[in-house]
Design a protein around this motif. Structure first.
Motif, PDB file in Angstrom:
ATOM      1  N   PRO A  50       0.846  -1.184   0.000  1.00  0.00           N
ATOM      2  CA  PRO A  50       0.000   0.000   0.000  1.00  0.00           C
ATOM      3  C   PRO A  50       0.896   1.255   0.000  1.00  0.00           C
ATOM      4  O   PRO A  50       2.058   1.173   0.421  1.00  0.00           O
ATOM      5  CB  PRO A  50      -0.761  -0.110   1.328  1.00  0.00           C
ATOM      6  CG  PRO A  50       0.165  -0.859   2.220  1.00  0.00           C
ATOM      7  CD  PRO A  50       0.985  -1.783   1.339  1.00  0.00           C
ATOM      8  N   ASP A  88       0.261   4.011   1.805  1.00  0.00           N
ATOM      9  CA  ASP A  88       0.209   4.580   3.155  1.00  0.00           C
ATOM     10  C   ASP A  88       0.746   3.573   4.180  1.00  0.00           C
ATOM     11  O   ASP A  88       0.203   2.476   4.310  1.00  0.00           O
ATOM     12  CB  ASP A  88      -1.269   4.916   3.431  1.00  0.00           C
ATOM     13  CG  ASP A  88      -1.504   5.510   4.813  1.00  0.00           C
ATOM     14  OD1 ASP A  88      -0.575   5.524   5.636  1.00  0.00           O
ATOM     15  OD2 ASP A  88      -2.643   5.936   5.060  1.00  0.00           O
ATOM     16  N   ARG A 124      -1.722   2.087   6.471  1.00  0.00           N
ATOM     17  CA  ARG A 124      -2.530   1.006   5.877  1.00  0.00           C
ATOM     18  C   ARG A 124      -1.778  -0.316   5.944  1.00  0.00           C
ATOM     19  O   ARG A 124      -2.389  -1.372   6.076  1.00  0.00           O
ATOM     20  CB  ARG A 124      -2.888   1.346   4.438  1.00  0.00           C
ATOM     21  CG  ARG A 124      -3.970   2.398   4.371  1.00  0.00           C
ATOM     22  CD  ARG A 124      -4.654   2.376   3.044  1.00  0.00           C
ATOM     23  NE  ARG A 124      -5.852   3.168   3.100  1.00  0.00           N
ATOM     24  CZ  ARG A 124      -6.358   3.840   2.082  1.00  0.00           C
ATOM     25  NH1 ARG A 124      -5.741   3.807   0.913  1.00  0.00           N
ATOM     26  NH2 ARG A 124      -7.464   4.520   2.208  1.00  0.00           N
ATOM     27  N   TYR A 172      -2.521  -1.478   9.328  1.00  0.00           N
ATOM     28  CA  TYR A 172      -3.910  -1.949   9.392  1.00  0.00           C
ATOM     29  C   TYR A 172      -4.026  -3.362   8.771  1.00  0.00           C
ATOM     30  O   TYR A 172      -4.662  -4.253   9.336  1.00  0.00           O
ATOM     31  CB  TYR A 172      -4.810  -0.953   8.655  1.00  0.00           C
ATOM     32  CG  TYR A 172      -6.231  -1.411   8.484  1.00  0.00           C
ATOM     33  CD1 TYR A 172      -7.150  -1.256   9.518  1.00  0.00           C
ATOM     34  CD2 TYR A 172      -6.658  -2.000   7.292  1.00  0.00           C
ATOM     35  CE1 TYR A 172      -8.466  -1.688   9.374  1.00  0.00           C
ATOM     36  CE2 TYR A 172      -7.963  -2.437   7.133  1.00  0.00           C
ATOM     37  CZ  TYR A 172      -8.862  -2.276   8.171  1.00  0.00           C
ATOM     38  OH  TYR A 172     -10.157  -2.708   8.026  1.00  0.00           O
ATOM     39  N   ILE A 173      -3.383  -3.567   7.618  1.00  0.00           N
ATOM     40  CA  ILE A 173      -3.441  -4.881   6.948  1.00  0.00           C
ATOM     41  C   ILE A 173      -2.817  -5.940   7.853  1.00  0.00           C
ATOM     42  O   ILE A 173      -3.386  -7.015   8.075  1.00  0.00           O
ATOM     43  CB  ILE A 173      -2.702  -4.845   5.583  1.00  0.00           C
ATOM     44  CG1 ILE A 173      -3.430  -3.932   4.607  1.00  0.00           C
ATOM     45  CG2 ILE A 173      -2.571  -6.253   4.997  1.00  0.00           C
ATOM     46  CD1 ILE A 173      -2.642  -3.623   3.333  1.00  0.00           C
ATOM     47  N   THR A 177      -5.725   3.510  -4.039  1.00  0.00           N
ATOM     48  CA  THR A 177      -6.940   4.163  -4.532  1.00  0.00           C
ATOM     49  C   THR A 177      -6.634   4.880  -5.849  1.00  0.00           C
ATOM     50  O   THR A 177      -5.468   5.098  -6.196  1.00  0.00           O
ATOM     51  CB  THR A 177      -7.475   5.194  -3.514  1.00  0.00           C
ATOM     52  OG1 THR A 177      -6.436   6.127  -3.227  1.00  0.00           O
ATOM     53  CG2 THR A 177      -7.941   4.519  -2.243  1.00  0.00           C
ATOM     54  N   ARG A 183     -14.227   4.234   2.075  1.00  0.00           N
ATOM     55  CA  ARG A 183     -12.840   3.925   1.653  1.00  0.00           C
ATOM     56  C   ARG A 183     -12.288   2.761   2.470  1.00  0.00           C
ATOM     57  O   ARG A 183     -11.625   1.887   1.941  1.00  0.00           O
ATOM     58  CB  ARG A 183     -11.945   5.157   1.824  1.00  0.00           C
ATOM     59  CG  ARG A 183     -12.006   6.088   0.626  1.00  0.00           C
ATOM     60  CD  ARG A 183     -10.816   7.022   0.587  1.00  0.00           C
ATOM     61  NE  ARG A 183     -10.805   7.988   1.670  1.00  0.00           N
ATOM     62  CZ  ARG A 183     -11.542   9.088   1.711  1.00  0.00           C
ATOM     63  NH1 ARG A 183     -12.354   9.384   0.725  1.00  0.00           N
ATOM     64  NH2 ARG A 183     -11.472   9.913   2.736  1.00  0.00           N
ATOM     65  N   GLU A 184     -12.596   2.751   3.753  1.00  0.00           N
ATOM     66  CA  GLU A 184     -12.106   1.674   4.620  1.00  0.00           C
ATOM     67  C   GLU A 184     -12.692   0.322   4.195  1.00  0.00           C
ATOM     68  O   GLU A 184     -11.983  -0.666   4.069  1.00  0.00           O
ATOM     69  CB  GLU A 184     -12.498   1.998   6.065  1.00  0.00           C
ATOM     70  CG  GLU A 184     -11.748   1.182   7.089  1.00  0.00           C
ATOM     71  CD  GLU A 184     -12.212   1.530   8.500  1.00  0.00           C
ATOM     72  OE1 GLU A 184     -12.283   2.722   8.834  1.00  0.00           O
ATOM     73  OE2 GLU A 184     -12.526   0.573   9.237  1.00  0.00           O
ATOM     74  N   PHE A 214     -11.354  -0.752   0.824  1.00  0.00           N
ATOM     75  CA  PHE A 214      -9.943  -1.103   0.971  1.00  0.00           C
ATOM     76  C   PHE A 214      -9.811  -2.547   1.481  1.00  0.00           C
ATOM     77  O   PHE A 214      -9.034  -3.327   0.951  1.00  0.00           O
ATOM     78  CB  PHE A 214      -9.255  -0.127   1.940  1.00  0.00           C
ATOM     79  CG  PHE A 214      -7.797  -0.372   2.095  1.00  0.00           C
ATOM     80  CD1 PHE A 214      -6.920  -0.092   1.055  1.00  0.00           C
ATOM     81  CD2 PHE A 214      -7.276  -0.920   3.257  1.00  0.00           C
ATOM     82  CE1 PHE A 214      -5.566  -0.335   1.172  1.00  0.00           C
ATOM     83  CE2 PHE A 214      -5.924  -1.170   3.385  1.00  0.00           C
ATOM     84  CZ  PHE A 214      -5.071  -0.877   2.344  1.00  0.00           C
ATOM     85  N   SER A 215     -10.623  -2.907   2.476  1.00  0.00           N
ATOM     86  CA  SER A 215     -10.555  -4.262   3.037  1.00  0.00           C
ATOM     87  C   SER A 215     -10.908  -5.307   1.988  1.00  0.00           C
ATOM     88  O   SER A 215     -10.281  -6.369   1.916  1.00  0.00           O
ATOM     89  CB  SER A 215     -11.516  -4.395   4.225  1.00  0.00           C
ATOM     90  OG  SER A 215     -11.064  -3.571   5.260  1.00  0.00           O
TER      91      SER A 215
END
Ligand code: HPA
Length: 232
Positions: free
Chosen positions: A19, A21, A24, A27-28, A90, A217-218, A221-222
């Motif tokens: 990603p 970011d 992110r 988060y992943i 994105t 977006r969240e 994204f998932s």
């Protein structure tokens, strides 16, 4: 150890999700991976390795734009011998009919950047996704009934472009959407005999002047990350 990724060669898998970011990436790793280790914090460009359904996968932030992505991907390819790369990011749709939150598989990446003009002495090079990764992503989305688009995207150097007429040419020639990294990723993958694919979700529509909310977006994204982790 390399300049921007300070890890041991064994810390990173040959399969890397990238990603832009770094948060992110965190988060992943926290949401989808098990037995996670953090291997890089240099410049806050976080990198993690863990397991997805028993498969060892790394997740590395690349920053925004072709130059930043090129630094991380170069080091992952040359120092850490990574072989498979899936960018999750994105994009802004160029074609009116492409809805917000749609998934786009970038088959090829055109660019307004000068980087490849320099490498190829002003000749045109066509940066292309790995066919097997593209086919797997397409088949995965088809079998789950997820509508998606496959085609040519634009990797641009300018998020804020004061010349609003420039995009008309890209729209005319059926460029699906704009982002800022894939043409560099595909070019580096070709040179280093690696596999690469960019999976993008539409965060905004340039012709319609609309954009997704943070929550949308969240969620999208998932959805995209799950596809990437399944097929890599
Ligand atoms: N342009 C470039 N990159 C982007 C955009 C855009 O409109 N939207 C998301 N990434």
């Amino acid at each position: 150890m390399s300049v921007h990724i300070q890890a041991k060669s064994t810390d990173i898998s040959d399969k890397v999700i990238i990603p832009g970011d770094p948060l992110r990436a965190k988060y992943i790793a926290e949401t989808f991976l098990e037995k996670v280790t953090l291997y890089n914090e240099v410049r806050g460009m976080l990198g993690f390795t863990g397991y997805y359904k028993g498969k060892r996968v790394s997740v590395q932030g690349t920053g925004m734009g072709l130059p930043s992505l090129s630094i991380y991907v170069n080091e992952l390819m040359s120092e850490f011998k990574a072989k498979s790369f899936i960018r999750v990011g994105t994009c802004g749709a160029f074609q009116k009919e492409i809805e917000l939150r749609s998934i786009i598989l970038a088959q090829t990446a055109s660019t307004d950047s000068n980087i490849n003009r320099r490498i190829f002495n002003n000749l045109d090079y066509a940066p292309t996704a790995d066919f097997n990764l593209l086919l797997k992503a397409h088949n995965h989305l088809e079998s789950n009934g997820v509508k998606h688009y496959v085609g040519n995207i634009l990797s641009t150097d300018t998020f804020y472009n004061s010349d609003t007429t420039e995009s008309e040419k890209w729209v005319e020639y059926n460029i699906l959407a704009a982002e800022m990294e894939s043409s560099a990723l595909y070019t580096l993958a070709a040179k280093n005999r690696c596999q690469a694919l960019s999976i993008l979700t539409v965060s905004d529509s340039i012709p319609n002047g609309t954009q997704t909310t943070a929550k949308e977006r969240e969620n999208s994204f998932s959805e995209m990350v799950e596809v990437a982790l399944e097929i890599i």
